[in-house]
Design an enzyme around this catalytic site. Structure first.
Site, short mmCIF file in Angstrom:
data_model
loop_
_atom_site.label_atom_id
_atom_site.label_comp_id
_atom_site.label_asym_id
_atom_site.label_seq_id
_atom_site.Cartn_x
_atom_site.Cartn_y
_atom_site.Cartn_z
N GLU A 104 -2.90 17.76 1.10
CA GLU A 104 -3.85 17.97 0.15
C GLU A 104 -4.82 17.42 0.00
OE1 GLU A 104 -0.51 20.70 -2.36
OE2 GLU A 104 -1.04 18.90 -3.21
N TYR A 117 1.05 -0.85 -0.27
CA TYR A 117 0.00 -0.04 0.11
C TYR A 117 0.67 1.07 0.01
CZ TYR A 117 -4.41 -3.22 1.58
OH TYR A 117 -4.96 -4.25 1.09
N GLU A 144 7.48 16.10 0.96
CA GLU A 144 6.36 16.11 -0.13
C GLU A 144 5.17 14.96 -0.29
OE1 GLU A 144 4.97 18.27 -3.02
OE2 GLU A 144 7.31 19.07 -3.09
N ASP A 156 -0.99 25.94 2.87
CA ASP A 156 -0.25 26.97 2.88
C ASP A 156 0.72 26.67 4.02
OD1 ASP A 156 -1.55 28.16 0.87
OD2 ASP A 156 -2.79 29.90 2.04
N ARG A 169 32.53 10.85 -6.05
CA ARG A 169 33.56 9.16 -5.28
C ARG A 169 33.48 10.14 -4.17
NH1 ARG A 169 36.19 5.40 -7.62
NH2 ARG A 169 36.81 6.09 -10.16
N VAL A 170 31.87 11.31 -3.00
CA VAL A 170 32.18 11.61 -2.15
C VAL A 170 31.57 10.59 -1.30
CG1 VAL A 170 30.03 13.79 -2.87
CG2 VAL A 170 29.31 11.05 -1.97
N1 LIG Z 1 -10.44 24.44 -0.41
C1 LIG Z 1 -9.75 25.88 -0.80
N2 LIG Z 1 -9.62 26.74 0.54
C2 LIG Z 1 -8.93 28.05 0.40
N3 LIG Z 1 -8.11 28.17 0.11
C3 LIG Z 1 -7.92 27.27 -1.00
C4 LIG Z 1 -8.31 25.89 -0.82
N4 LIG Z 1 -7.14 24.94 -1.37
C5 LIG Z 1 -6.61 25.10 -2.71
N5 LIG Z 1 -6.42 26.28 -1.63
C6 LIG Z 1 -5.34 27.81 -2.16
O1 LIG Z 1 -4.60 27.77 -3.60
C7 LIG Z 1 -3.57 27.25 -2.81
C8 LIG Z 1 -3.27 26.19 -4.62
O2 LIG Z 1 -4.34 25.29 -3.33
P1 LIG Z 1 -4.15 23.08 -4.57
O3 LIG Z 1 -4.39 22.69 -3.83
O4 LIG Z 1 -3.93 23.60 -6.08
O5 LIG Z 1 -2.36 22.84 -3.72
P2 LIG Z 1 -1.09 23.90 -4.98
O6 LIG Z 1 -0.31 24.02 -4.20
O7 LIG Z 1 -0.81 23.86 -5.98
O8 LIG Z 1 -0.56 21.61 -5.03
P3 LIG Z 1 0.29 20.57 -5.80
O9 LIG Z 1 1.10 22.06 -6.80
O10 LIG Z 1 1.26 20.26 -5.43
O11 LIG Z 1 -0.07 20.14 -6.59
C9 LIG Z 1 -3.35 26.22 -1.84
O12 LIG Z 1 -1.85 26.21 -1.01
C10 LIG Z 1 -4.01 28.32 -0.97
O13 LIG Z 1 -3.62 28.49 -0.76
#
Ligand SMILES: Nc1ncnc2c1ncn2[C@@H]1O[C@H](COP(=O)(O)OP(=O)(O)OP(=O)(O)O)[C@@H](O)[C@H]1O
Length: 121
Positions: free
Chosen positions: A66, A6, A59, A85, A39-40
């Site tokens: 996410e 998994y 990551e 964020d 060759r570290v």
């Molecule tokens: N449900 C939500 N409510 C409020 N803001 C959101 C939401 N989803 C995303 N965001 C905002 O948009 C930004 C980008 O979100 P996203 O889900 O696209 O992630 P990402 O940083 O593009 O991820 P990745 O590029 O790694 O897939 C987030 O960092 C956040 O600031």
């Protein structure tokens, strides 16, 4: 044993869905190739392995955060945005730290190699 499968499946799915992870795969291959070419020493390999592993871990956890947020809060919500964020900030910090490790470990031997190659010409 099943949980190992998994876990591998999770890494595979994250690799397929996240372009950032594919970049990390390329960067990891480059670091390993440079490490062999230069060759570290063994303790430097330990530092590189920790740095690379920590970036992958950050990551993958970010991808998990996410995914959970998209599940529980598909609509816009300030807390959902903040959580994403913060998780992205963790990845950024770890990636910057890994760049510092890479420069400190690979920089001097790379520089010495470049000087040696240029003096041969
Ligand atoms: N449900 C939500 N409510 C409020 N803001 C959101 C939401 N989803 C995303 N965001 C905002 O948009 C930004 C980008 O979100 P996203 O889900 O696209 O992630 P990402 O940083 O593009 O991820 P990745 O590029 O790694 O897939 C987030 O960092 C956040 O600031």
């Amino acid at each position: 044993m099943a949980s190992f499968g998994y876990a591998l499946q999770g890494i595979r799915e994250a690799l397929l869905s996240e372009p950032h992870l594919r970049f990390h795969a390329l960067a990891t291959a480059a670091v390993v190739a440079l490490g062999f070419w230069l060759r570290v020493p063994r303790h430097d390999w330990a530092l590189l392995a920790l740095a690379v592993g920590a970036v992958w871990t950050a990551e993958l956890l970010n991808t998990a955060v996410e995914t959970i947020i998209d599940l529980v809060s598909p609509d816009f919500h300030p807390l959902a945005g903040r959580a994403k964020d913060v998780a992205a900030g963790a990845v950024l910090l770890m990636a910057l730290a890994a760049v510092v490790v890479g420069l400190l470990v690979l920089g001097p031997p790379l520089w010495a190699k470049a000087l040696a190659l240029s003096s041969q010409r």
